[in-house]
Design a protein around this motif. Structure first.
Motif, PDB file in Angstrom:
ATOM      1  N   THR A  42       0.900  -1.338  -0.103  1.00 10.18           N
ATOM      2  CA  THR A  42      -0.099  -0.019  -0.022  1.00 10.18           C
ATOM      3  C   THR A  42       1.025   1.462  -0.094  1.00 10.18           C
ATOM      4  OG1 THR A  42      -0.005  -0.040   2.299  1.00 10.18           O
ATOM      5  CG2 THR A  42      -1.844  -1.110   1.453  1.00 10.18           C
ATOM      6  N   GLY A  43       0.205   2.506  -0.063  1.00 12.95           N
ATOM      7  CA  GLY A  43       1.029   3.701  -0.206  1.00 12.95           C
ATOM      8  C   GLY A  43       1.607   4.116  -1.501  1.00 12.95           C
ATOM      9  N   SER A  44       2.522   5.179  -1.793  1.00 14.23           N
ATOM     10  CA  SER A  44       2.769   5.406  -2.866  1.00 14.23           C
ATOM     11  C   SER A  44       3.592   4.698  -3.776  1.00 14.23           C
ATOM     12  CB  SER A  44       3.488   6.781  -2.593  1.00 14.23           C
ATOM     13  OG  SER A  44       4.787   6.584  -2.070  1.00 14.23           O
ATOM     14  N   GLN A  45       4.418   3.564  -3.082  1.00 17.72           N
ATOM     15  CA  GLN A  45       5.002   2.893  -3.845  1.00 17.72           C
ATOM     16  C   GLN A  45       4.393   1.442  -4.287  1.00 17.72           C
ATOM     17  OE1 GLN A  45       8.050   4.097  -5.143  1.00 17.72           O
ATOM     18  NE2 GLN A  45       7.168   5.650  -4.470  1.00 17.72           N
ATOM     19  N   LEU A  47       2.247   0.519  -6.306  1.00 12.33           N
ATOM     20  CA  LEU A  47       2.151   0.246  -7.976  1.00 12.33           C
ATOM     21  C   LEU A  47       3.124  -0.813  -8.159  1.00 12.33           C
ATOM     22  CD1 LEU A  47      -0.125   1.193 -10.132  1.00 12.33           C
ATOM     23  CD2 LEU A  47       1.888   2.549 -10.897  1.00 12.33           C
ATOM     24  N   TYR A  48       4.385  -0.321  -7.594  1.00 16.72           N
ATOM     25  CA  TYR A  48       5.419  -1.294  -8.003  1.00 16.72           C
ATOM     26  C   TYR A  48       5.614  -2.529  -6.946  1.00 16.72           C
ATOM     27  CZ  TYR A  48       6.764   2.876 -10.612  1.00 16.72           C
ATOM     28  OH  TYR A  48       6.744   4.033 -11.371  1.00 16.72           O
ATOM     29  N   VAL A 232      12.239   9.323 -13.188  1.00 19.51           N
ATOM     30  CA  VAL A 232      11.326   9.202 -14.275  1.00 19.51           C
ATOM     31  C   VAL A 232      10.327  10.376 -14.528  1.00 19.51           C
ATOM     32  CG1 VAL A 232       9.008   7.524 -14.700  1.00 19.51           C
ATOM     33  CG2 VAL A 232      11.061   6.586 -13.571  1.00 19.51           C
ATOM     34  N   SER A 233      10.026  11.227 -13.532  1.00 17.38           N
ATOM     35  CA  SER A 233       9.085  12.243 -13.626  1.00 17.38           C
ATOM     36  C   SER A 233       9.553  13.380 -14.461  1.00 17.38           C
ATOM     37  CB  SER A 233       8.504  12.623 -12.218  1.00 17.38           C
ATOM     38  OG  SER A 233       9.601  12.841 -11.312  1.00 17.38           O
ATOM     39  N   ASP A 234      10.990  13.604 -14.390  1.00 15.11           N
ATOM     40  CA  ASP A 234      11.424  14.800 -14.933  1.00 15.11           C
ATOM     41  C   ASP A 234      12.312  14.399 -16.241  1.00 15.11           C
ATOM     42  OD1 ASP A 234      14.026  14.192 -14.131  1.00 15.11           O
ATOM     43  OD2 ASP A 234      13.427  14.776 -12.077  1.00 15.11           O
ATOM     44  N   PRO A 236      11.753  12.859 -18.981  1.00 13.90           N
ATOM     45  CA  PRO A 236      11.203  13.441 -20.641  1.00 13.90           C
ATOM     46  C   PRO A 236      11.126  14.762 -20.722  1.00 13.90           C
ATOM     47  CG  PRO A 236       9.818  11.858 -19.517  1.00 13.90           C
ATOM     48  CD  PRO A 236      10.561  12.311 -18.429  1.00 13.90           C
ATOM     49  N   ASN A 259      11.646   3.270 -20.592  1.00 13.70           N
ATOM     50  CA  ASN A 259      10.235   2.809 -20.429  1.00 13.70           C
ATOM     51  C   ASN A 259       9.654   3.330 -21.788  1.00 13.70           C
ATOM     52  OD1 ASN A 259       8.522   5.514 -20.174  1.00 13.70           O
ATOM     53  ND2 ASN A 259      10.176   5.562 -18.517  1.00 13.70           N
ATOM     54  N   LYS A 261       6.991   4.631 -22.438  1.00 16.10           N
ATOM     55  CA  LYS A 261       6.197   6.154 -22.693  1.00 16.10           C
ATOM     56  C   LYS A 261       7.153   7.105 -22.906  1.00 16.10           C
ATOM     57  CE  LYS A 261       2.685   7.881 -19.751  1.00 16.10           C
ATOM     58  NZ  LYS A 261       2.182   8.235 -18.551  1.00 16.10           N
ATOM     59  N   GLU A 264       6.841   7.738 -26.353  1.00 14.98           N
ATOM     60  CA  GLU A 264       5.345   8.267 -26.649  1.00 14.98           C
ATOM     61  C   GLU A 264       5.409   9.852 -26.367  1.00 14.98           C
ATOM     62  OE1 GLU A 264       0.774   7.348 -25.306  1.00 14.98           O
ATOM     63  OE2 GLU A 264       2.520   6.554 -24.368  1.00 14.98           O
ATOM     64  N   GLN A 265       6.119  10.137 -25.489  1.00 14.88           N
ATOM     65  CA  GLN A 265       5.926  11.463 -24.786  1.00 14.88           C
ATOM     66  C   GLN A 265       6.925  12.446 -25.567  1.00 14.88           C
ATOM     67  OE1 GLN A 265       6.995  10.873 -20.753  1.00 14.88           O
ATOM     68  NE2 GLN A 265       4.876  11.169 -20.088  1.00 14.88           N
TER      69      GLN A 265
ATOM     70  N   MET B 116      -3.693   8.754  -6.227  1.00 13.55           N
ATOM     71  CA  MET B 116      -2.514   7.852  -6.336  1.00 13.55           C
ATOM     72  C   MET B 116      -3.438   6.329  -6.305  1.00 13.55           C
ATOM     73  SD  MET B 116       0.229   7.981  -3.893  1.00 13.55           S
ATOM     74  CE  MET B 116      -0.359   7.482  -2.334  1.00 13.55           C
ATOM     75  N   THR B 121       1.023   5.789  -9.369  1.00 14.58           N
ATOM     76  CA  THR B 121       2.026   6.656  -8.899  1.00 14.58           C
ATOM     77  C   THR B 121       3.063   6.820 -10.190  1.00 14.58           C
ATOM     78  OG1 THR B 121       3.308   4.538  -8.436  1.00 14.58           O
ATOM     79  CG2 THR B 121       2.317   5.987  -6.536  1.00 14.58           C
ATOM     80  N   PRO B 123       3.909   8.897 -13.302  1.00 19.00           N
ATOM     81  CA  PRO B 123       3.696  10.337 -13.674  1.00 19.00           C
ATOM     82  C   PRO B 123       2.955  10.427 -15.161  1.00 19.00           C
ATOM     83  CG  PRO B 123       5.936   9.932 -13.899  1.00 19.00           C
ATOM     84  CD  PRO B 123       5.438   8.708 -13.278  1.00 19.00           C
ATOM     85  N   PRO B 128      -0.535  12.671 -24.922  1.00 19.59           N
ATOM     86  CA  PRO B 128       0.435  11.757 -24.699  1.00 19.59           C
ATOM     87  C   PRO B 128       1.748  12.606 -25.092  1.00 19.59           C
ATOM     88  CG  PRO B 128      -1.575  11.153 -26.138  1.00 19.59           C
ATOM     89  CD  PRO B 128      -1.683  12.521 -25.781  1.00 19.59           C
ATOM     90  N   MET B 129       1.932  13.484 -25.673  1.00 23.94           N
ATOM     91  CA  MET B 129       3.230  13.796 -26.071  1.00 23.94           C
ATOM     92  C   MET B 129       3.265  15.306 -25.418  1.00 23.94           C
ATOM     93  SD  MET B 129       5.259  14.847 -29.966  1.00 23.94           S
ATOM     94  CE  MET B 129       5.218  12.951 -30.438  1.00 23.94           C
ATOM     95  N   GLN B 217       5.232  16.359 -16.710  1.00 24.08           N
ATOM     96  CA  GLN B 217       4.625  14.964 -15.939  1.00 24.08           C
ATOM     97  C   GLN B 217       4.148  15.588 -14.684  1.00 24.08           C
ATOM     98  OE1 GLN B 217       6.137  11.219 -17.594  1.00 24.08           O
ATOM     99  NE2 GLN B 217       8.061  12.104 -16.825  1.00 24.08           N
TER     100      GLN B 217
END
Lengths: 386, 315
Positions: A42-45, A47-48, A232-234, A236, A259, A261, A264-265, B116, B121, B123, B128-129, B217
């Protein structure tokens, strides 16, 4: 003659029941080899964490389906850490003191570090599977990692840039946190040691939303290659701004950039980006291909953080091999014997990540897969340290 | 090493990226000015705005404009609910300012956690782009995102100022901001004005998050970290001074980016905290022209006095 009152008789009956259950439990425990898995469910992580736990559960089920460990069941006790060090300590204490496991698997650098004293004090093996802080190598006698630490892939990418790609001038752009600072230092040392020169080292704040300043400084230094150490968040956005500001050089990064994405981005702006993977991909191994296909079939998607789940899938196989060896030699199972046997075996051939040899320094050295965006998809560029 | 091109590029990009900060700071400053509330629940509204736009574009596959409209509707509804169900109920119960302050944090955390659970979690971005093509104007790279961002922000801020200056409702807002009790004596509906401030702030942050989410993101916790800049700009600009918050957001953004020309990049993020520290210690009323300092000082004392004494009296 001693006469017991009604209350005392109840108490005796309760004690007798508990003792009987305890004996039953003990008898059951002998029919199974148990180990712990403390991950964020559970919590923010989560998902992984949840995907990694699922991978480990699949492995345990496969092992048991194939006859277990010398006919005995492999049991994995899963506890939730929320990737929180404090909760991690509670879970480790429970695994060690209540469940009495000889070894447990955990991840997330902060948790791995926090629970290390619990493992060392109680002489129970802590296997870090997925955390990559270089400090993990120095956490004590009972803490080992099966996952390569941060400097492995950064060193590989720096060496490849200088020695194989022939780049002479590199710029490093990194996020101003522990991971970024350590990685920038490793890249600089390895690139320089291989005959290159670092012409610019620029950082950005973890809260930054614009990177123009540092990137213009990099542009002014005119490097042959740029290494980006972000999150991962910054990542791209930094790459997008690099391309917008006319930085057309090859960009290398690490596993955070690897990844689908990202492509794609960024579209065409992603072409030429090099990232690392610390586990073989579906194109490298039939077992990995079947594993990814299973995710698609059963969960209808790829796992979050595919390489990490591969390591988690492999962890029960490693634990099972140690239990088997102890059982073959009729050695009683406890933390000390588990550690001793693990070091005696030392090298494990694991299904999804290949050969894993534990080093004297409590780390592992694994091949680094360099991936490059070509024609709009990730393709393998090279394998370093195979 | 640094020529005019580099300086101009930094100035231009800083100006473009200051747009969403201006919108967040203006929204925060407006609610503070009118309701006297440090509304950290603004982060919750920002999170709702972004993920609504994300759902519109990426899940429902709607065109950008339709997702924008959906985002505005949902954000305004969320702002309405926050004011009516949250703040108004708390005011009615006469709870302390500190309690309301804590409530705003809880709302923000609650929405971040909810986001969340729903969106995970990983981003996300609105489209998409996030790569926007660039046009070189005299060697200055101007991305296709920059001009619409600057244009829409200038239009939104101009509309807000015009609304407050030239419309009756806008003047009611100023009246309530100056003295809520007196404004009520003059027949101004304070409930309506508070609601209006929340709705306008909601619309501003929705636009800001749409701009931000089309360029970078977003994680469920991103809004709270973006709020720090808004709070800094509000304090430095002078609490209660909307124009000051706008100017501070632009200037802070430019200084932070341009600082790279004279200081190492690792000190860049630190600058915001230096400004914030200096502003709180030496300019608690914000950086203002001497002519206006006296008036503002007395207004602040009045506000502080009211809040400390009888929160109930403000209903």
């Amino acid at each position: 003659m001693v006469v017991f009152g009604r209350g005392a008789r109840r108490l005796l009956a309760t004690v007798a029941c508990i003792s009987a259950f305890a004996l039953c439990g003990s008898a059951l425990a002998q029919d199974a080899f148990r180990f712990g898995l403390a991950m964020p469910l559970t919590g923010s992580q989560a998902l992984y964490g949840q995907d990694q736990v699922k991978a480990a559960e699949w492995a345990v089920a496969e092992i048991n389906k194939a006859g277990g460990v010398n006919g005995k069941k492999l049991e994995m006790l899963v506890l939730d850490t929320q990737a929180d060090p404090q909760l991690g300590i509670q879970m480790a204490n429970r695994l060690v003191s209540v469940e009495k496991v000889p070894a447990f698997v955990t991840a997330w650098s902060a948790v791995v570090k926090a629970v290390a004293p619990v493992a060392n004090d109680n002489k129970v093996v802590e296997l870090s599977v997925g955390a990559n802080s270089p400090d993990i190598a120095k956490l004590g006698d009972y803490v080992y990692t099966t996952f390569p630490l941060a400097d492995i892939d950064i060193a590989a990418v720096a060496k490849y840039a200088a020695a194989s790609m022939g780049k002479k001038k590199a710029a490093i752009v990194y996020i101003n946190n522990e991971t970024g600072i350590v990685a920038a230092d490793v890249y600089k040392k390895v690139f320089t040691a291989n005959g290159g020169q670092v012409v610019a080292t620029e950082t950005y704040d973890p809260k930054a939303t614009d990177f123009t300043g540092p990137l213009l400084k990099v542009r002014a230094a005119n490097p042959d290659i740029i290494h980006l150490q972000g999150l991962v968040s910054d990542t791209p956005q930094v790459i997008a701004q690099m391309r917008q500001l006319g930085l057309t050089q090859p960009i290398s990064s690490y596993s955070a950039a690897f990844n689908p994405k990202l492509i794609e981005q960024l579209g065409a702006a992603a072409e030429g980006v090099i990232a690392t993977s610390l586990a073989p991909g579906a194109d490298d191994s039939d077992k990995v291909k079947a594993y990814v296909a299973r995710w698609q079939k059963e969960v209808n998607r790829e796992p979050n953080g595919l390489p990490y789940t591969q390591y988690l899938y492999d962890a029960p196989y490693m634990v099972a091999a140690i239990f088997k060896s102890l059982d073959d030699k009729k050695i009683p199972v406890n933390g000390e014997s588990f550690r001793k046997e693990m070091l005696a075996i030392r090298s494990f051939d694991l299904p999804l990540t290949g050969k894993t040899a534990l080093g004297e320094d409590h780390t592992v050295v694994k091949p680094v897969y360099l991936m490059e965006v070509k024609g709009g998809k990730w393709t393998r560029k090279a394998v370093v340290g195979e | 090493m640094f020529d005019a091109t580099i300086v101009l590029q930094i100035l231009w990009t800083s100006l473009a990226t200051a747009t969403y900060y201006v919108l967040f700071a203006t929204a925060f400053a407006l609610v503070l000015k009118v309701t006297r509330l440090f509304n950290f629940a603004q982060a919750a509204i920002m999170t709702i705005a972004f993920y609504t736009a994300f759902v519109g574009v990426q899940w429902l596959k709607w065109p950008g404009w339709a997702a924008f409209v959906l985002m505005m509707v949902v954000t305004l509804a969320a702002s309405y609910a926050l004011e009516r169900i949250g703040f108004e109920a708390l005011r009615r119960r006469g709870v302390s300012v500190m309690f309301v302050f804590v409530f705003t944090f809880i709302v923000s955390e609650f929405i971040a956690y909810l986001a969340m659970l729903i969106f995970g979690t990983w981003p996300q971005t609105v489209f998409p782009m996030i790569f926007w093509p660039v046009t070189l104007v005299g060697n200055i790279a101007i991305s296709a995102w920059d001009l619409p961002a600057i244009g829409s922000t200038v239009a939104a801020i101009a509309a807000l100022f015009a609304f407050m200056r030239f419309t009756r409702l806008g003047q009611f807002m100023v009246g309530v901001a100056d003295n809520p009790d007196l404004a009520e004596l003059y027949g101004i509906n304070r409930r309506l004005v508070f609601l209006l401030a929340m709705l306008i702030a909601g619309a501003l942050v929705a636009l800001g998050m749409f701009l931000y989410g089309t360029r970078a993101q977003v994680l469920p916790q991103t809004a709270l970290s973006l709020m720090l800049f808004a709070v800094a700009a509000t304090i430095i600009g002078g609490i209660g001074n909307l124009g000051g918050a706008v100017a501070a957001a632009v200037i802070l953004g430019v200084i932070q980016n341009a600082s790279i020309l004279v200081i190492p990049s690792e000190w860049q993020g630190f600058l915001l905290y230096v400004f914030l520290f200096l502003a709180i210690v030496f300019f608690p009323n914000g950086l203002r022209l001497p002519r206006r300092r006296e008036r503002f000082g007395s207004a602040t004392r009045k506000i502080a006095g009211e809040e400390a004494s009888t929160p109930e009296s403000r209903g």
